[in-house]
Design a protein around this motif. Structure first.
Motif, PDB file in Angstrom:
ATOM      1  N   UNK A 124     -37.079 -12.772 -23.682  1.00 32.90           N
ATOM      2  CA  UNK A 124     -36.071 -13.423 -24.168  1.00 32.90           C
ATOM      3  C   UNK A 124     -34.711 -12.393 -23.621  1.00 32.90           C
ATOM      4  N   UNK A 125     -34.921 -11.061 -23.350  1.00 35.15           N
ATOM      5  CA  UNK A 125     -33.801 -10.066 -22.324  1.00 35.15           C
ATOM      6  C   UNK A 125     -33.524 -10.773 -21.247  1.00 35.15           C
ATOM      7  N   UNK A 126     -32.427 -10.857 -20.284  1.00 33.95           N
ATOM      8  CA  UNK A 126     -32.258 -10.762 -19.360  1.00 33.95           C
ATOM      9  C   UNK A 126     -32.844  -9.852 -17.990  1.00 33.95           C
ATOM     10  N   UNK A 127     -33.151 -10.309 -17.580  1.00 35.76           N
ATOM     11  CA  UNK A 127     -34.011  -9.842 -15.960  1.00 35.76           C
ATOM     12  C   UNK A 127     -33.362  -9.023 -15.968  1.00 35.76           C
ATOM     13  N   UNK A 128     -31.948  -9.656 -14.926  1.00 31.79           N
ATOM     14  CA  UNK A 128     -31.377  -8.629 -14.378  1.00 31.79           C
ATOM     15  C   UNK A 128     -30.581  -6.942 -15.038  1.00 31.79           C
ATOM     16  N   UNK A 129     -30.082  -7.569 -16.600  1.00 37.45           N
ATOM     17  CA  UNK A 129     -29.960  -6.430 -16.550  1.00 37.45           C
ATOM     18  C   UNK A 129     -31.139  -5.034 -17.148  1.00 37.45           C
TER      19      UNK A 129
END
Length: 253
Positions: free
Chosen positions: A82-87
């Protein structure tokens, strides 16, 4: 671009290589690479480039971690769903190598933002999983005169190629794949270890291109068959009618 004592120790195994040396490591430190896609390919590319000492990495991916990603994307954990891959990828790079400047863009690359996201880099490495995005990245790289490394993996097959203007990626696949509904690994499947193999090869090709190791292999397609564990090479031919690079001079590379 001088190397600090910490960098001299960190990259010692590079520096003792005659093909790299201090000059080659300084070239890596000065390099600016944009990685489009922090999925299966990117999960192998990003750690390798960070460890190699690429001076600036831009990571472009608008996706979040899904449970199905964990089979082939070792940058992420179950707790990251659920977390952004880029970050997450940017945080990994920061923890791996503090000498790498990181720019993370948690957005999907589109015709409206492609030039702004990709301009100013020395190399673009595309590891996305659909033809429409690959063609958009290729067309933009050609317009900006930035070398493109395109890497893809599906089922048991992988491919990597470096493009410098002419021929371009569109010469290779044609115009039929511009639609967003083309097959992806979600429909056809992909072996998890294959993306790591192809991503590591793409990272090696990027390092090779930046440092200047060996002959220029732009326009050469590297194909990997995971069932045979075999690589082969094909020389790509420019399409004189290509709408992207057809008007370029053959020396515009």
């Amino acid at each position: 671009m001088a190397l600090s004592d910490d960098e001299l120790d960190r990259y010692a195994r590079h520096i003792v290589l005659p093909q790299v040396g201090g000059v080659g490591q300084q070239r890596l430190k000065a390099a600016r690479i944009a990685v489009v896609g922090a999925g299966g390919i990117g999960a192998a590319v990003i750690p390798a480039l960070a460890g190699a000492g690429i001076g600036r990495l831009t990571i472009i991916d608008g996706d979040t971690v899904d449970l199905s990603n964990l089979q082939r994307q070792p940058l992420y954990r179950t707790a990251d769903i659920g977390s952004p891959k880029a970050a997450l990828a940017g945080a990994f790079v920061a923890s791996r190598n503090p000498h790498v400047a990181i720019n993370t863009m948690a957005e999907r690359i589109t015709p409206a933002n492609a030039e702004a996201l990709l301009a100013g880099h020395d190399l673009i490495l595309d590891g996305t999983d659909n033809f429409a995005t690959r063609l958009l990245v290729s067309d933009t790289a050609t317009r900006l005169a930035i070398p493109l490394l395109s890497a893809a993996a599906q089922q048991f097959q992988g491919q990597v190629a470096l493009f410098r203007g002419k021929p371009c990626y569109r010469c290779f696949v044609g115009d039929a794949f511009d639609a967003d509904d083309c097959d992806t690994c979600a429909e056809l499947g992909v072996l998890g270890a294959l993306t790591a193999t192809v991503g590591a090869f793409a990272a090696l090709a990027a390092i090779r291109a930046i440092v200047g190791i060996g002959p220029d292999l732009a326009g050469t397609l590297h194909l990997f068959d995971g069932t045979l564990l075999a690589w082969r090479q094909l020389r790509l031919v420019a399409d004189p009618a290509c709408r992207t690079c057809g008007s370029l001079d053959a020396t515009d590379r």
